[in-house]
Design a protein around this motif. Structure first.
Motif, short mmCIF file in Angstrom:
data_model
loop_
_atom_site.label_atom_id
_atom_site.label_comp_id
_atom_site.label_asym_id
_atom_site.label_seq_id
_atom_site.Cartn_x
_atom_site.Cartn_y
_atom_site.Cartn_z
N GLN A 161 40.10 124.28 81.46
CA GLN A 161 40.54 125.08 80.33
C GLN A 161 40.08 124.46 79.03
OE1 GLN A 161 44.98 125.15 81.49
NE2 GLN A 161 44.71 127.13 80.50
N SER A 162 40.10 125.26 77.97
CA SER A 162 39.89 124.66 76.66
C SER A 162 41.11 123.80 76.34
CB SER A 162 39.73 125.74 75.59
OG SER A 162 40.96 126.43 75.38
N VAL A 163 40.94 122.85 75.44
CA VAL A 163 42.05 121.99 75.06
C VAL A 163 43.17 122.81 74.45
CG1 VAL A 163 42.76 120.05 73.62
CG2 VAL A 163 40.52 120.01 74.73
N SER A 164 42.82 123.76 73.59
CA SER A 164 43.85 124.58 72.93
C SER A 164 44.61 125.44 73.93
CB SER A 164 43.24 125.43 71.82
OG SER A 164 42.25 126.30 72.34
N ASP A 165 43.92 125.99 74.93
CA ASP A 165 44.60 126.81 75.95
C ASP A 165 45.53 125.94 76.80
OD1 ASP A 165 43.45 129.14 75.10
OD2 ASP A 165 41.95 129.24 76.71
#
Length: 335
Positions: A161-165
């Motif tokens: 996943q993206s870090v923000s997600d």
């Protein structure tokens, strides 16, 4: 007398810490003080600078607990199998996630090449190319931006996943924290504007869309206070274990020591202020702070606009704020 002290505190803030935008104080889990400065309000986010690093530390702990990462002893290069180690450069092969978290990884530079990093096509590759060298492994070497970004790359590779997600799913949503969209900074002028602009929101990403680890996240002062309270609660939020307690114990005890800044102890991307009081902090440029005092069961968050050589907020907290708010009964009546 207490009301006069409150007025006195705010005079000190307005005169000596006049880049402050907001302060929240929690005592025994209750909000006992909240105030905003420089025309900011409770809804305004601020760029929290290096406080972002402590958020990344939290995410690493969650990723280990959930099995995405085996342990802090894993080698950094385990997550970048396509990276080619140059002939004679063996130091990079031994660097672990723990080395990155404790700022004890070696680098080839004497001072971080920020501009070259930001203008490179791939920030992760650029950072990896600077990791290792002839420097001593295990010696504290603070990496403000370049080396820290490798941890974001590890999170992306480990979780898919993206870090923000990942942060939204496992940290921010349980705490009812809402972050803005990804922010792309195209040139030097946009970078400078992001640090200086009074109206920013979101999380900076690199050219590959990877959220930054060393800077770049925006939060409100109450968001910051929630993070502090989560740690004071040993990772529990509304009866849900959001962060493993063992990770909080490990990340907020001394693992290394920063000689250039008063020999200050360092945990896993958290600064250790006073071990006897189990007092620690996330700190960022300009005077952004999440401060936790376990003994006094107090959390202080301070959000600030970037200014060079900002005055020490830990001194402000320890000498003025903590003594004022130790009696939570009075201040609960004042709020």
């Amino acid at each position: 007398m207490d009301q006069r002290k409150k007025i006195g505190l705010e005079k000190i803030i307005n005169s000596s810490y006049n880049n402050t935008t907001g302060i929240v104080v929690l005592k025994d889990g209750k909000r006992i003080y909240e105030n905003y400065f420089n025309k900011y309000t409770a809804t305004n986010e601020i760029h929290i600078a290096s406080v972002t690093k402590s958020i990344i530390s939290i995410l690493i702990g969650i990723a280990i607990e959930k099995g995405y990462i085996k342990s802090v002893d894993q080698k950094v290069l385990d997550y970048f199998p396509d990276y080619t180690v140059k002939t004679g450069e063996k130091a990079i092969q031994s660097v672990t996630i723990k080395d990155m978290l404790t700022m004890t990884a070696p680098y080839k530079y004497k001072s971080e090449p920020y501009e070259q990093f930001f203008t490179s096509n791939n920030w992760i590759d650029f950072a990896l190319n600077l990791l290792g060298g002839k420097a001593e492994n295990g010696k504290f070497t603070y990496s403000a931006i370049v080396g820290s970004h490798i941890l974001s790359g590890i999170l992306v590779e480990a979780t898919g996943q993206s870090v923000s997600d990942f942060a939204t799913d496992h940290l921010f949503t349980p705490l009812d924290i809402h972050i803005g969209s990804d922010v792309v900074l195209h040139d030097k002028e946009e970078h400078i504007a992001f640090f200086q602009d009074k109206d920013v929101s979101g999380w900076v990403v690199d050219p590959q869309g990877i959220n930054t680890a060393g800077f770049g996240l925006t939060l409100t002062p109450m968001d910051m206070a929630k993070i502090g309270q989560l740690y004071l609660n040993r990772g529990v939020w509304e009866e849900t274990q959001v962060v493993p307690a063992w990770w909080i114990d490990e990340s907020t005890k001394e693992h290394s020591r920063c000689s250039q800044w008063g020999n200050l102890p360092y945990g896993y991307l958290w600064w250790i202020i006073n071990e006897k009081e189990h007092c620690y902090a996330a700190m960022g440029d300009g005077g952004n702070v999440i401060y936790v005092n376990g003994k006094k069961e107090m959390v202080v968050s301070i959000a600030s606009l970037f200014v060079p050589r900002a005055k020490d907020r830990i001194k402000l907290i320890r000498e003025y704020i903590e003594p004022m708010f130790e009696d939570s009964v009075f201040w609960l009546r004042m709020v």
